[in-house]
Design an enzyme around this catalytic site. Structure first.
Site, PDB file in Angstrom:
ATOM      1  N   HIS A  25       8.998  12.834   3.009  1.00 17.41           N
ATOM      2  CA  HIS A  25      10.218  13.273   2.356  1.00 17.41           C
ATOM      3  C   HIS A  25      10.038  14.668   1.779  1.00 17.41           C
ATOM      4  O   HIS A  25       8.929  15.205   1.719  1.00 17.41           O
ATOM      5  CB  HIS A  25      10.632  12.272   1.271  1.00 17.41           C
ATOM      6  CG  HIS A  25      11.161  10.988   1.823  1.00 17.41           C
ATOM      7  ND1 HIS A  25      10.628   9.760   1.529  1.00 17.41           N
ATOM      8  CD2 HIS A  25      12.189  10.741   2.676  1.00 17.41           C
ATOM      9  CE1 HIS A  25      11.295   8.818   2.160  1.00 17.41           C
ATOM     10  NE2 HIS A  25      12.251   9.385   2.869  1.00 17.41           N
TER      11      HIS A  25
ATOM     12  N   TYR B 195      18.759   4.761  10.333  1.00 17.94           N
ATOM     13  CA  TYR B 195      18.052   4.193   9.184  1.00 17.94           C
ATOM     14  C   TYR B 195      19.050   3.597   8.197  1.00 17.94           C
ATOM     15  O   TYR B 195      18.850   2.487   7.678  1.00 17.94           O
ATOM     16  CB  TYR B 195      17.218   5.276   8.512  1.00 17.94           C
ATOM     17  CG  TYR B 195      16.472   4.828   7.275  1.00 17.94           C
ATOM     18  CD1 TYR B 195      15.362   3.992   7.383  1.00 17.94           C
ATOM     19  CD2 TYR B 195      16.868   5.246   6.005  1.00 17.94           C
ATOM     20  CE1 TYR B 195      14.664   3.577   6.251  1.00 17.94           C
ATOM     21  CE2 TYR B 195      16.173   4.839   4.872  1.00 17.94           C
ATOM     22  CZ  TYR B 195      15.076   4.009   4.999  1.00 17.94           C
ATOM     23  OH  TYR B 195      14.390   3.610   3.878  1.00 17.94           O
TER      24      TYR B 195
ATOM     25  N   ARG C 148       0.819  -1.213   0.000  1.00 15.56           N
ATOM     26  CA  ARG C 148       0.000   0.000   0.000  1.00 15.56           C
ATOM     27  C   ARG C 148       0.854   1.265   0.000  1.00 15.56           C
ATOM     28  O   ARG C 148       0.337   2.370  -0.088  1.00 15.56           O
ATOM     29  CB  ARG C 148      -0.908   0.011   1.245  1.00 15.56           C
ATOM     30  CG  ARG C 148      -1.985  -1.063   1.253  1.00 15.56           C
ATOM     31  CD  ARG C 148      -3.160  -0.673   0.390  1.00 15.56           C
ATOM     32  NE  ARG C 148      -4.237  -1.629   0.453  1.00 15.56           N
ATOM     33  CZ  ARG C 148      -5.189  -1.628   1.381  1.00 15.56           C
ATOM     34  NH1 ARG C 148      -5.185  -0.722   2.339  1.00 15.56           N
ATOM     35  NH2 ARG C 148      -6.148  -2.541   1.366  1.00 15.56           N
TER      36      ARG C 148
END
Length: 358
Positions: free
Chosen positions: A181, A138, A14
């Site tokens: 972002h 990350y 999704r």
């Protein structure tokens, strides 16, 4: 090449890239696709992930699920970014191995590269110097993921490929003002500023009803809406963005990332990703991007023009810029048979039309 009846599990189907990969596979005749929403399958839950693989037994896996966000989110939620991504990767890649998955595609990020990496960044510069501080947790998680793929291949002969996309944008993007972002966040900021400037309160309330900001939705008073948007640099007079606008970035349309990913999934094997004559096999991941860059300021100006906001563009230099350059070397990808087609000007127009339902 995977058989058309192969059951393919798309983790994160999704999301921005996952949904585009799903649609790309379908367009190529792959109908036996499996996806689960977060409420249906928590990828942090090892027992649930194992049960899912026991029941579905996919023949191929696309790992596009991840905990992602922009500079602010990476700075604030450092533990979440490393823990959740490591856990997702451990569970999905581990169960893929235990269940004999024939092909796996792992999606990482070009933030894996050192802050001062030579530009454009070749796959070989991985782990050669320190990472950018703001997204280090990350990046470390994504490096671990690509090394898991590489290591399983070397020890067990699996066929797991890791692709590292540049900055992505496109349909189904995240437009959260704090956690998205840079490009989708700018589109939303300029859109809301334009609506405020034109006193189009119906449009403002519609936007906030779809995506509330700090609990403020379309039912709030005008004063409360103005106040919360102002905290994110959005007013009728100006849009204020983080940093100086000087960093250079490369952007890739998400549907093209999907096309590149499916190309790799169907046509590239692990043996194609490294020099067979090398003494050591490493850096087998593949950069995915355009090989072209422009400054954040240039992107902001382009978005401002497309949206049609007539106010000022301001910069808050007290906030971090992040890495100054992040341009990928895409020569390996080109050798493997894929090139991009959508340029940034066309992409911004497409995304703003999608965002506004135009």
């Amino acid at each position: 090449m995977l058989e058309k009846n192969t059951k393919i599990y798309v983790a994160g189907h999704r999301g921005l890239v996952g949904s585009a990969i799903w649609n790309n596979l379908k367009s190529r005749g792959y109908e036996n696709l499996v996806g689960r929403t977060h409420s249906e399958l928590d990828l942090l839950d090892a027992v649930a992930v194992r049960r899912f693989f026991d029941e579905e037994c996919p023949g191929a896996v696309v790992l596009a699920a991840a905990h992602v966000g922009g500079i602010m989110a990476n700075l604030k939620d450092r533990a979440d970014f490393i823990y959740e991504n490591l856990q997702i990767q451990q569970n999905v890649i581990g169960e893929s191995f235990r269940h004999g998955v024939k092909k796996l595609l792992f999606l990482g990020s070009t933030c894996i590269y050192p802050r001062e990496a030579p530009q454009p960044m070749r796959e070989e510069c991985l782990l050669t110097s320190p990472l950018e501080y703001t997204n280090e947790p990350y990046a470390i998680a994504k490096i671990a993921g690509l090394k898991m793929c590489e290591s399983f291949n070397l020890q067990y002969g699996t066929n797991y490929i890791a692709v590292m996309p540049t900055n992505l944008y496109g349909p189904n993007d995240n437009f959260h003002l704090e956690k998205s972002h840079v490009l989708p966040a700018m589109i939303r900021k300029f859109h809301l500023a334009k609506c405020l400037a034109g006193a189009d309160w119906d449009a403002v309330r519609k936007d906030l009803s779809l995506r509330p900001v700090e609990g403020v939705d379309g039912t709030a008073s005008e004063a409360d809406i103005r106040a919360v948007l102002a905290r994110f640099g959005i007013t009728a007079e100006a849009v204020t963005l983080w940093g100086t606008g000087r960093p250079l970035r490369e952007f890739l349309w998400s549907e093209e990332m999907a096309d590149a990913s499916v190309h790799v999934l169907l046509n590239v094997d692990f043996k194609d990703t490294y020099d067979a004559g090398a003494d050591e096999v490493r850096n087998c991941h593949i950069n995915v991007g355009t090989g072209r860059e422009l400054s954040i300021r240039e992107v902001a100006e382009k978005i401002k023009a497309v949206v049609g906001f007539g106010g000022e563009l301001r910069w808050d230099s007290s906030k971090p810029d992040g890495t100054m350059r992040k341009l990928t070397d895409v020569s390996k990808l080109h050798r493997l048979g894929w090139h991009h087609k959508v340029e940034i000007d066309e992409g911004i127009v497409r995304l703003y039309r999608w965002y506004t339902g135009g």
